[in-house]
Design a protein around this motif. Structure first.
Motif: not given
Lengths: 266, 279
Positions: B252-271
């Motif tokens: 769970q921690f591995v996936w939260i880390f992977v998807f959490g970072l990806s979400a932040i990256y996409l959000f920053n790129k998107g805005i």
């Protein structure tokens, strides 16, 4: 007179569906994403049952081939409704928000107009998947394919009738949108499981409140072992639920209160 | 560090936490207000559990076994009741909400407000899901009790199961956020939502518990994110196994880390697209 009116409605329906699909195709990527996304979605579901039948090859005589036939009928009949009468699923929302006014101002039948007003593009993916998975249902022949199409049409009429009845309850109970949606999904839910596992009160529900027997169990049985008697039962039930739907809708329409909403549709 | 400074930091932290707590609370009351909707969802949960109870009773009887992969029919039905309740409590998917905000430009208003857009939606997600979860679990619990009888739950099973459920919600939230944010680049994200929900259905133990999968598929499914959202929590609650818990929480921690970072990256790129287009 009746035949010429019916012919006019059929021809008009065809034109409207064509326009709905063509206008969706203007957004090509969105169109393709929806159609292929739905095919992938359906294949995923079939895969789940591949895994299930790897573990349990036969459940009371029900095999993967039977499930393939069940999916073929349910996806094709479901897609017939969603392509030609998607608007029926918005009926409860339109009633609750007083948005039926737009349809009331036209000379054509209101129920027909509301239903045909929308086309679910992703249902084209369901239709394609349904035809493909039919070929995984064991011994197939030209006659069985024809029968598959016929029973799917009657199952679609039952799906449509059930949708109209549940959505029209909004005329009587106010906001019934989510409840109607849940009832529809309950009906659809029954079409996903091996039909030989249901018994007792649940089977009774499938014959009455949620008529899953007529959209899932019976059509599969008819294609596997055709009998005129049971075919007649399917046809009579489809006609009855359709008539009941029209009556419930028309009576409900008399209770309808306008939301004084003026919409311009472009 | 002086006492006053420690107090300021503490109150600043408290204020920030309180803000998100209030957001969760508003969403909680909003979701709990529509009783008919909650009840209709619960009726669907009962019907599904009923179907599962009959399906697995008949299937086990036809196979002539009373236990498969350490799971009895009662355990299977309880575990499916939980996965169904956990997963349906998050409906409608938050990806749709974010997709709509991106498409309508409503996101432009949110990002100027004094809160983190991601934490705002995470708090809303928890707040909306909780009343649904309470109702689904209460109704599901009654249905499972009547249909297959009680189960011998252990304190550790429930406590560790709840821990996995909490992180499972976070994982589900991040994946939904990513799907919603994809609306910055693709016209329609609904296909991703369907495929994601189907992934949950196949590998998430929503219909077929992973313990019943063939062994090679079980190994694959247990490390995929789908099983770590809700199946892991349900599996540990019905049949506690500390080794399995460690495996689930690590993944769970591995996936939260992977998807959490990806979400932040996409959000920053998107805005950045939002500011370029003027909102």
């Amino acid at each position: 007179m009746f035949l010429s009116t019916a012919a006019k409605y059929i021809s008009l329906s065809w034109e409207i569906i064509k326009i709905n699909i063509l206008s969706a195709m203007e957004y090509r990527i969105s169109f393709l994403t929806q159609v292929f996304g739905m095919i992938v979605n359906d294949v995923g579901f079939a895969l789940l049952w591949v895994i299930f039948f790897l573990k349990f090859p036969s459940v009371n005589g029900w095999t993967f081939q039977d499930s393939a036939l069940l999916f073929a009928i349910s996806t094709v009949s479901f897609s017939f409704v969603m392509i030609s009468a998607r608007g029926a699923h918005y009926l409860a929302r339109n009633i609750a928000k007083g948005e039926l006014d737009y349809f009331l101002s036209f000379p054509k039948n209101v129920l027909w107009h509301v239903s045909i007003s929308k086309t679910e593009i992703s249902a084209i993916g369901d239709l394609i998947f349904g035809f493909i998975i039919f070929f995984f249902s064991g011994s197939i022949s030209f006659e069985k394919f024809g029968l598959f199409l016929i029973v799917s049409v009657f199952a679609a009429i039952i799906f449509f009738g059930f949708t109209i009845i549940t959505q029209s309850l909004s005329f009587y109970f106010g906001n019934f949108e989510e409840a109607a949606d849940q009832l529809f999904h309950a009906l659809l839910g029954f079409t996903l499981y091996p039909q030989t596992t249901f018994y007792g009160a649940l089977k009774f529900i499938m014959f009455t409140i949620i008529p899953a027997f007529f959209v899932a169990t019976l059509p599969v049985e008819l294609i596997k072992n055709f009998s005129w008697k049971w075919f007649l039962v399917l046809v009579v039930f489809a006609i009855c639920i359709f008539i009941a739907a029209v009556i419930v809708f028309n009576r409900g329409l008399k209770k309808y209160e306008s939301g004084n909403l003026i919409n311009v549709k472009m | 560090m002086s006492e006053a400074k420690v107090l300021t930091i503490k109150s600043a932290f408290g204020y920030k936490f309180l803000k998100y707590f209030e957001i969760a609370k508003v969403n909680y009351y909003n979701s709990a207000a529509y009783l008919l909707n909650l009840l209709s969802r619960s009726a669907t949960v009962i019907l599904r559990i009923w179907i599962f109870a009959q399906l697995y009773k008949v299937t086990y009887a036809a196979s002539g076994v009373s236990e498969i992969g350490g799971m009895t029919v009662a355990m299977i039905v309880w575990s499916l009741m939980m996965t169904q309740s956990f997963q349906s409590s998050t409906r409608p998917p938050i990806s749709q909400l974010i997709d709509e905000e991106v498409k309508t430009g409503a996101l432009a208003y949110s990002i100027n407000r004094p809160y983190s857009y991601i934490f705002f939606h995470m708090a809303g997600f928890f707040g909306r899901s909780l009343p649904n979860l309470f109702i689904n679990l209460s109704v599901g619990l009654l249905a499972a009790l009547i249909l297959v009888g009680p189960l011998d739950f252990s304190f550790y099973g429930i406590a560790f199961g709840m821990t996995l459920l909490f992180f499972g919600y976070i994982l589900d939230f991040f994946i939904n956020l990513i799907i919603g944010l994809l609306a910055f680049w693709v016209e329609d994200t609904s296909a991703f939502t369907w495929i994601y929900s189907k992934g949950q259905m196949i590998f998430g133990g929503i219909i077929l518990p992973i313990a019943l999968f063939p062994e090679y598929l079980q190994k694959i499914a247990e490390i995929l994110p789908f099983s770590l959202m809700y199946y892991g929590a349900a599996r540990i609650a019905v049949n506690f196994d500390f080794y399995l818990f460690q495996k689930f929480i690590f993944m769970q921690f591995v996936w939260i880390f992977v998807f959490g970072l990806s979400a932040i990256y996409l959000f920053n790129k998107g805005i950045k697209n939002v500011s370029i287009n003027g909102g």
